[in-house]
Design an enzyme around this catalytic site. Sequence first.
Site, PDB file in Angstrom:
ATOM      1  N   PHE A  45       7.927 -18.852  32.701  1.00 25.33           N
ATOM      2  CA  PHE A  45       8.132 -19.340  31.333  1.00 25.33           C
ATOM      3  C   PHE A  45       9.256 -20.373  31.220  1.00 25.33           C
ATOM      4  CE2 PHE A  45      10.559 -15.297  31.674  1.00 25.33           C
ATOM      5  CZ  PHE A  45      11.842 -15.747  31.357  1.00 25.33           C
ATOM      6  N   LYS A  58      17.836 -19.443  17.441  1.00 22.53           N
ATOM      7  CA  LYS A  58      16.861 -20.326  18.097  1.00 22.53           C
ATOM      8  C   LYS A  58      16.083 -21.159  17.071  1.00 22.53           C
ATOM      9  CE  LYS A  58      16.398 -17.425  22.214  1.00 22.53           C
ATOM     10  NZ  LYS A  58      15.445 -16.745  23.151  1.00 22.53           N
ATOM     11  N   ASN A  95      11.813 -15.835  19.750  1.00 26.21           N
ATOM     12  CA  ASN A  95      12.325 -14.516  19.359  1.00 26.21           C
ATOM     13  C   ASN A  95      13.672 -14.576  18.633  1.00 26.21           C
ATOM     14  OD1 ASN A  95      13.803 -15.238  21.581  1.00 26.21           O
ATOM     15  ND2 ASN A  95      13.399 -13.394  22.766  1.00 26.21           N
ATOM     16  N   THR A 113      13.609  -8.133  24.030  1.00 28.71           N
ATOM     17  CA  THR A 113      13.204  -9.538  24.167  1.00 28.71           C
ATOM     18  C   THR A 113      11.916  -9.835  23.405  1.00 28.71           C
ATOM     19  OG1 THR A 113      14.199  -9.541  26.374  1.00 28.71           O
ATOM     20  CG2 THR A 113      12.687 -11.348  25.860  1.00 28.71           C
ATOM     21  N   ARG A 149      15.261  -9.301  16.168  1.00 28.49           N
ATOM     22  CA  ARG A 149      14.015  -9.820  16.760  1.00 28.49           C
ATOM     23  C   ARG A 149      12.785  -9.175  16.132  1.00 28.49           C
ATOM     24  NH1 ARG A 149      16.181 -10.364  23.009  1.00 28.49           N
ATOM     25  NH2 ARG A 149      16.549 -12.617  22.948  1.00 28.49           N
ATOM     26  N   HIS A 190      19.425 -15.616  20.865  1.00 28.00           N
ATOM     27  CA  HIS A 190      19.902 -15.370  22.227  1.00 28.00           C
ATOM     28  C   HIS A 190      21.245 -14.656  22.119  1.00 28.00           C
ATOM     29  CE1 HIS A 190      21.302 -16.116  26.374  1.00 28.00           C
ATOM     30  NE2 HIS A 190      22.480 -16.318  25.804  1.00 28.00           N
ATOM     31  N   ARG A 241      23.620  -7.240  21.495  1.00 32.55           N
ATOM     32  CA  ARG A 241      22.324  -6.952  22.135  1.00 32.55           C
ATOM     33  C   ARG A 241      21.584  -5.865  21.354  1.00 32.55           C
ATOM     34  NH1 ARG A 241      20.415 -10.535  26.138  1.00 32.55           N
ATOM     35  NH2 ARG A 241      18.972  -8.837  26.582  1.00 32.55           N
TER      36      ARG A 241
HETATM   37  P1  IDP Z   1      16.829 -11.980  26.665  1.00 30.93           P
HETATM   38  O1  IDP Z   1      16.875 -13.203  25.774  1.00 30.93           O
HETATM   39  O2  IDP Z   1      16.408 -10.753  25.911  1.00 30.93           O
HETATM   40  O3  IDP Z   1      18.094 -11.782  27.470  1.00 30.93           O
HETATM   41  P2  IDP Z   1      15.605 -13.017  29.097  1.00 30.93           P
HETATM   42  O4  IDP Z   1      14.774 -12.203  30.043  1.00 30.93           O
HETATM   43  O5  IDP Z   1      16.990 -13.402  29.518  1.00 30.93           O
HETATM   44  O6  IDP Z   1      15.627 -12.230  27.703  1.00 30.93           O
HETATM   45  O7  IDP Z   1      14.759 -14.328  28.760  1.00 30.93           O
HETATM   46  C1  IDP Z   1      15.368 -15.435  28.147  1.00 30.93           C
HETATM   47  C2  IDP Z   1      14.437 -15.958  27.073  1.00 30.93           C
HETATM   48  O8  IDP Z   1      13.242 -16.438  27.686  1.00 30.93           O
HETATM   49  C3  IDP Z   1      13.934 -14.918  26.066  1.00 30.93           C
HETATM   50  O9  IDP Z   1      14.842 -14.671  25.011  1.00 30.93           O
HETATM   51  C4  IDP Z   1      12.661 -15.558  25.564  1.00 30.93           C
HETATM   52  O10 IDP Z   1      12.924 -16.594  24.603  1.00 30.93           O
HETATM   53  C5  IDP Z   1      12.129 -16.207  26.834  1.00 30.93           C
HETATM   54  N1  IDP Z   1      11.193 -15.327  27.546  1.00 30.93           N
HETATM   55  C6  IDP Z   1      11.475 -14.201  28.243  1.00 30.93           C
HETATM   56  N2  IDP Z   1      10.372 -13.647  28.778  1.00 30.93           N
HETATM   57  C7  IDP Z   1       9.353 -14.466  28.414  1.00 30.93           C
HETATM   58  C8  IDP Z   1       7.927 -14.436  28.660  1.00 30.93           C
HETATM   59  O11 IDP Z   1       7.385 -13.554  29.333  1.00 30.93           O
HETATM   60  N3  IDP Z   1       7.202 -15.447  28.091  1.00 30.93           N
HETATM   61  C9  IDP Z   1       7.773 -16.465  27.372  1.00 30.93           C
HETATM   62  N4  IDP Z   1       9.100 -16.518  27.116  1.00 30.93           N
HETATM   63  C10 IDP Z   1       9.866 -15.533  27.633  1.00 30.93           C
HETATM   64 MG    MG Z   2      18.942 -13.057  28.915  1.00 34.19          MG
END
Ligand code: IDP
Ligand code: MG
Length: 138
Positions: free
Chosen positions: A57, A9, A112, A91, A102, A115, A85
Site C-alpha cells: 500500500f 489526514k 482512516n 488502523t 477512526r 496518524h 493510539r
Molecule cells: P497505523 O496508522 O495504525 O500505525 P500502519 O500499519 O503504520 O498503521 O500503516 C500506516 C498507514 O498506512 C495507515 O494509517 C493507513 O492509512 C495505511 N494502511 C495501512 N494498512 C493498509 C492497507 O492494508 N491498505 C491500505 N492502506 C493501509
Molecule cells: Mg504506524
Amino acid sequence: MERTLSLIKPDAVSRNLTGAINSRFEQAGLSIAAQKRLLLTKSQAEKFYEVHQERAFYGSLCEYMSSAPIIAQVLCGEDAVSKNRELMGATNPANAEIGTIRRDFGESIEHNAVHGSDSPENAVVEIRFFFSELEIIE
Ligand code: IDP
Ligand code: MG
C-alpha cells in the site's frame, strides 16, 4: 509529560472534521502544543512513511497523503503516545472500537482520518520531521 505526533489526514481535513477531532484530544487531557496545515509533496510523504516502503500500500498511501492538505500537530500530556493510539482506534475503521476517532470518522483502511506515533522514540523522530523546537509551546 510526553509528546506525540498527530496528523489529521486529507479525508478528515477535507470534511471539516479538524475541530471535532481536536476536541477528542482535549477532552482526553491532551494539549495541542503545536499545529499547522500543510500540503506534503509526494517525496515528503515517501520520506515520512519510508518504514512502509516494502508494503503493497506504500505507493497509494504516499499518493493519498500528498493529495490534499493535512494538519500536523504535537499533542502533549501524560502517556500521550499510548493515549492518542487509544483515542485513534485500530488502523482499519471497521475494526476500531465504537467511540474511537477512526471508527467515528474514518472512511477506509487507507483514509482512516488520523496518524499517531506508535512509540515515544518514533514520536521524537516524527515531531522533528514536521516541527522545529521553537514551534512547540507546551
Ligand atoms: P497505523 O496508522 O495504525 O500505525 P500502519 O500499519 O503504520 O498503521 O500503516 C500506516 C498507514 O498506512 C495507515 O494509517 C493507513 O492509512 C495505511 N494502511 C495501512 N494498512 C493498509 C492497507 O492494508 N491498505 C491500505 N492502506 C493501509
Ligand atoms: Mg504506524
